[in-house]
Motif scaffolding. Structure first.
Motif, short mmCIF file in Angstrom:
data_model
loop_
_atom_site.label_atom_id
_atom_site.label_comp_id
_atom_site.label_asym_id
_atom_site.label_seq_id
_atom_site.Cartn_x
_atom_site.Cartn_y
_atom_site.Cartn_z
N GLN A 153 0.83 -1.21 0.00
CA GLN A 153 0.00 0.00 0.00
C GLN A 153 0.87 1.26 0.00
O GLN A 153 0.56 2.23 -0.70
N LYS A 154 1.93 1.23 0.77
CA LYS A 154 2.85 2.39 0.80
C LYS A 154 3.48 2.60 -0.57
O LYS A 154 3.62 3.74 -1.04
N SER A 155 3.85 1.52 -1.23
CA SER A 155 4.42 1.61 -2.57
C SER A 155 3.43 2.22 -3.57
O SER A 155 3.80 3.05 -4.41
N ILE A 156 2.17 1.82 -3.47
CA ILE A 156 1.15 2.37 -4.36
C ILE A 156 0.95 3.87 -4.09
O ILE A 156 0.88 4.67 -5.03
N CYS A 157 0.90 4.25 -2.82
CA CYS A 157 0.75 5.68 -2.48
C CYS A 157 1.93 6.50 -2.99
O CYS A 157 1.76 7.59 -3.54
N GLN A 158 3.12 5.98 -2.81
CA GLN A 158 4.31 6.69 -3.28
C GLN A 158 4.38 6.72 -4.80
O GLN A 158 4.91 7.67 -5.38
N SER A 159 3.83 5.72 -5.46
CA SER A 159 3.77 5.72 -6.92
C SER A 159 2.86 6.84 -7.42
O SER A 159 3.17 7.49 -8.41
N TRP A 160 1.73 7.05 -6.74
CA TRP A 160 0.85 8.16 -7.10
C TRP A 160 1.60 9.50 -6.96
O TRP A 160 1.48 10.38 -7.82
N GLN A 161 2.34 9.65 -5.87
CA GLN A 161 3.11 10.88 -5.67
C GLN A 161 4.17 11.05 -6.74
O GLN A 161 4.40 12.16 -7.25
#
Length: 189
Positions: A153-161
């Motif tokens: 989930q953290k990876s997905i959030c950072q990918s959006w950023q």
């Protein structure tokens, strides 16, 4: 100007063709830097949204229209850069081609950036608010499925950023490309 020759009562005109090729001086370092940064931005966006499509398919969720749209626009940027390289090698890179192509990509890229911004920081249920509550507010450790899920989930959030950051950089660099092409056209560089 035509030359004339008179021979035994007849007049012959010969036309001389003068070919004028206008050469434009492109700043090599700036153009190479632009291409490098835009390739990085476009390839990042292609990779992230391709991963998002794979995640959506794995979860049996519908794919939002802007995922393939952003992949398509980023692919057009890569194709535009390849076209620019081909024109450079042919010594035919014209500022008008660069300005028109840059403007079209600027508008397409801006649409993608606006959609990404709305999804990232938009009204209730935005990616940023979900990430702040569900992901960044926690910090699990240890070897468990919960920790692995949190890392994903953290990876997905950072990918959006990252997509937003590279989208913003790409938009600024497309504006810079149009400015540089205009300066080359006027001879200011």
């Amino acid at each position: 100007m035509a030359s004339s020759t008179v021979t035994s009562g007849s007049l012959v005109y010969e036309r001389r063709v003068v070919e004028r090729v206008h050469k434009y001086h492109w700043p090599a370092v700036q153009l190479n830097l632009w291409m490098l940064i835009m390739l990085i931005a476009a390839c990042t966006i292609i990779g992230v949204f391709s991963t998002f499509i794979q995640i959506q398919q794995t979860l049996l969720l519908p794919i939002p229209w802007y995922f393939p749209y952003c992949i398509t626009v980023a692919s057009l940027v890569v194709a535009f850069i390849l076209l620019l390289l081909w024109l450079i090698f042919q010594r035919r890179l014209l500022p008008s081609i660069v300005m028109i192509g840059g403007f079209i990509l600027f508008v397409l890229w801006l649409v993608g950036l606006i959609v990404i911004s709305v999804q990232l920081w938009g009204p209730s249920g935005s990616v940023s608010s979900v990430c702040n509550i569900s992901v960044f507010a926690q910090n699990p450790t240890g070897q468990s499925e919960h920790t692995l899920a949190w890392l994903q989930q953290k990876s997905i959030c950072q990918s959006w950023q990252a997509v937003f950051a590279f989208g913003l950089v790409g938009e600024i660099f497309l504006l810079w490309l149009m400015t540089m092409a205009y300066q080359v056209f006027t001879g200011d560089i």
